[in-house]
Design an enzyme around this catalytic site. Structure first.
Site, PDB file in Angstrom:
ATOM      1  N   GLY A 180       0.852  -1.197   0.000  1.00 56.51           N
ATOM      2  CA  GLY A 180       0.000   0.000   0.000  1.00 56.51           C
ATOM      3  C   GLY A 180       0.875   1.230   0.000  1.00 56.51           C
ATOM      4  O   GLY A 180       2.052   1.182   0.382  1.00 56.51           O
ATOM      5  N   GLN A 181       0.258   2.317  -0.389  1.00 61.20           N
ATOM      6  CA  GLN A 181       0.957   3.592  -0.518  1.00 61.20           C
ATOM      7  C   GLN A 181       1.599   4.016   0.806  1.00 61.20           C
ATOM      8  O   GLN A 181       1.128   3.604   1.866  1.00 61.20           O
ATOM      9  CB  GLN A 181      -0.089   4.634  -0.871  1.00 61.20           C
ATOM     10  N   SER A 191       2.820   0.074   8.759  1.00 57.65           N
ATOM     11  CA  SER A 191       3.639  -0.086   9.970  1.00 57.65           C
ATOM     12  C   SER A 191       2.770  -0.027  11.219  1.00 57.65           C
ATOM     13  O   SER A 191       3.009  -0.757  12.194  1.00 57.65           O
ATOM     14  CB  SER A 191       4.717   1.007  10.042  1.00 57.65           C
ATOM     15  N   SER A 216      -0.287   4.654   4.373  1.00 60.05           N
ATOM     16  CA  SER A 216      -1.576   3.942   4.364  1.00 60.05           C
ATOM     17  C   SER A 216      -1.823   3.158   5.662  1.00 60.05           C
ATOM     18  O   SER A 216      -2.921   2.643   5.863  1.00 60.05           O
ATOM     19  CB  SER A 216      -1.655   3.011   3.154  1.00 60.05           C
ATOM     20  N   GLU A 251       9.648  -3.651   5.656  1.00 59.18           N
ATOM     21  CA  GLU A 251      10.589  -3.223   4.608  1.00 59.18           C
ATOM     22  C   GLU A 251      12.003  -3.767   4.846  1.00 59.18           C
ATOM     23  O   GLU A 251      12.959  -2.986   4.898  1.00 59.18           O
ATOM     24  CB  GLU A 251      10.663  -1.694   4.559  1.00 59.18           C
TER      25      GLU A 251
HETATM   26  N1  LIG Z   1       3.804   8.144  16.094  1.00 61.58           N
HETATM   27  C1  LIG Z   1       2.873   8.698  15.309  1.00 61.58           C
HETATM   28  N2  LIG Z   1       2.119   9.721  15.744  1.00 61.58           N
HETATM   29  C2  LIG Z   1       1.156  10.287  14.975  1.00 61.58           C
HETATM   30  N3  LIG Z   1       0.890   9.870  13.702  1.00 61.58           N
HETATM   31  C3  LIG Z   1       1.614   8.858  13.223  1.00 61.58           C
HETATM   32  C4  LIG Z   1       2.647   8.217  13.992  1.00 61.58           C
HETATM   33  N4  LIG Z   1       3.196   7.236  13.228  1.00 61.58           N
HETATM   34  C5  LIG Z   1       2.540   7.263  12.053  1.00 61.58           C
HETATM   35  N5  LIG Z   1       1.607   8.221  12.043  1.00 61.58           N
HETATM   36  C6  LIG Z   1       0.674   8.523  10.934  1.00 61.58           C
HETATM   37  O1  LIG Z   1      -0.119   7.368  10.691  1.00 61.58           O
HETATM   38  C7  LIG Z   1      -0.326   7.179   9.294  1.00 61.58           C
HETATM   39  C8  LIG Z   1       0.129   5.791   8.901  1.00 61.58           C
HETATM   40  O2  LIG Z   1       1.529   5.706   9.098  1.00 61.58           O
HETATM   41  P1  LIG Z   1       2.342   4.366   8.903  1.00 61.58           P
HETATM   42  O3  LIG Z   1       3.735   4.635   9.322  1.00 61.58           O
HETATM   43  O4  LIG Z   1       1.631   3.256   9.563  1.00 61.58           O
HETATM   44  O5  LIG Z   1       2.237   4.188   7.317  1.00 61.58           O
HETATM   45  P2  LIG Z   1       3.024   3.182   6.352  1.00 61.58           P
HETATM   46  O6  LIG Z   1       1.995   2.595   5.449  1.00 61.58           O
HETATM   47  O7  LIG Z   1       3.871   2.277   7.136  1.00 61.58           O
HETATM   48  O8  LIG Z   1       3.912   4.183   5.482  1.00 61.58           O
HETATM   49  P3  LIG Z   1       5.400   3.962   4.835  1.00 61.58           P
HETATM   50  O9  LIG Z   1       5.177   3.166   3.587  1.00 61.58           O
HETATM   51  O10 LIG Z   1       5.828   5.357   4.526  1.00 61.58           O
HETATM   52  O11 LIG Z   1       6.251   3.287   5.830  1.00 61.58           O
HETATM   53  C9  LIG Z   1       0.426   8.310   8.598  1.00 61.58           C
HETATM   54  O12 LIG Z   1      -0.485   9.315   8.286  1.00 61.58           O
HETATM   55  C10 LIG Z   1       1.410   8.791   9.632  1.00 61.58           C
HETATM   56  O13 LIG Z   1       1.685  10.146   9.466  1.00 61.58           O
HETATM   57 MG   LIG Z   2       5.900   2.031   7.292  1.00 61.65          MG
END
Ligand SMILES: Nc1ncnc2c1ncn2[C@@H]1O[C@H](COP(=O)(O)OP(=O)(O)OP(=O)(O)O)[C@@H](O)[C@H]1O
Ligand SMILES: [Mg+2]
Length: 295
Positions: free
Chosen positions: A39-40, A46, A43, A170
């Protein structure tokens, strides 16, 4: 050990500062398989995987990990068995390292879960070997290492605990092509050994080569949850809409299908694609001859 995510919402922070991220997630992580999460960026991938070992607890709903149920109010003291059952290699491995030397770092997990000094050392040395870490560096500070070596140490730290389920966020990022190939082989070996693996990846080639099941996240929700073959059978435009790439082999196969070639299954490799094309190329030649006969 099956992991069930049931009606989970998750928000970072509380009250006015609250940032909702996950919305109504319902998923089962199947045992003994490799489940990819794609996913983007942003999204929620994590954030989602951190629910799998209660590093983050749901704001609503529950996560059932084997015999354990995790919800908003589950107390920290109940989480230790979950942490040893579900190992996590974070997106940024340096955030996971902390000890003065590589060896101590990798020994920490097994020691923390009750292994003796000697057992922990044995597990650590074996895990470092398994991830191809240069053993001349085991007495170095983990913070002096290259990104690729740090990643290996973080991986070894989780392997040394021998968890039933392993989550990799990742894992190939920052590795050179050889390091990536070794990582792929390691993940395959772990599945062979009966581990359940969850793999976040932006690399569709890796997903195609490894995953049994794929979860697609979009804006904090599950957009798709299906087998790898089902996913890559989706139309090209769907991938573009999701801001996802198609593996080259699959993109080529789809173009060939448009041109009239038929395939009975998704080509996982170039060799597989070539095999499926064999009998059909003569037909192509025939129709070409037909065309020139009309000219
Ligand atoms: N500690 C945090 N506090 C507040 N918002 C957060 C925190 N960690 C992540 N977010 C927000 O939650 C949303 C999802 O983040 P996440 O890191 O789960 O995405 P991801 O799919 O893993 O992205 P990437 O591919 O960039 O790793 C994002 O909008 C991010 O800004
Ligand atoms: Mg991530």
């Amino acid at each position: 050990m099956v992991i069930d995510i049931e009606g989970v919402d998750f928000a970072y922070g509380a009250g006015k500062q609250s940032v909702p991220v996950l919305k109504d997630i319902n998923l089962t992580i199947k045992e003994g398989q490799i489940t990819a999460i794609i996913g983007q960026t942003g999204s929620g991938k994590s954030t989602l995987v951190q629910q799998l070992n209660a590093l983050l607890k749901p704001s609503k709903g529950q996560v059932v990990i084997g015999a354990h149920k995790i919800s908003k109010n589950t107390k920290e003291k109940y989480l230790a068995p979950i942490r040893s059952a579900v190992g996590m290699v974070f997106q940024f491995p340096e955030s996971q390292l902390f000890a003065a030397t590589v060896l101590e770092d990798v020994m920490y997990g097994p020691k923390n879960f009750g292994a003796s000094e000697e057992e922990a050392k044995k597990a650590a040395v074996q895990a470092l070997k398994q991830v191809g870490f240069d053993d001349r560096l085991i007495d170095q500070s983990p913070f002096n290492l290259s990104g690729g070596q740090m990643r290996r140490v973080a991986l070894a730290g989780v392997l040394a605990m021998n968890p039933d389920t392993m989550v990799f966020d990742e894992p190939a990022a920052g590795l050179d092509p050889q390091g990536q190939a070794e990582l792929l082989a390691l993940l395959k070996d772990l599945r062979e050994a009966g581990k359940t693996i969850v793999l976040i990846s932006h690399q569709m080639e890796q997903v195609l080569a490894l995953a049994d099941q794929v979860i697609v996240m979009k804006a904090g929700q599950v957009e798709a949850n299906e087998t790898t073959a089902e996913l890559f059978a989706r139309p090209k435009d769907w991938f573009a809409d999701q801001h996802l790439d198609l593996p080259e082999t699959i993109a080529f196969q789809k173009e060939l299908a448009k041109a009239g070639f038929t395939f009975d299954h998704l080509a996982k490799t170039i060799e597989d694609l070539a095999d499926q094309l064999k009998g059909q190329l003569d037909l192509a030649k025939l129709s070409k001859e037909e065309v020139s006969a009309h000219e």
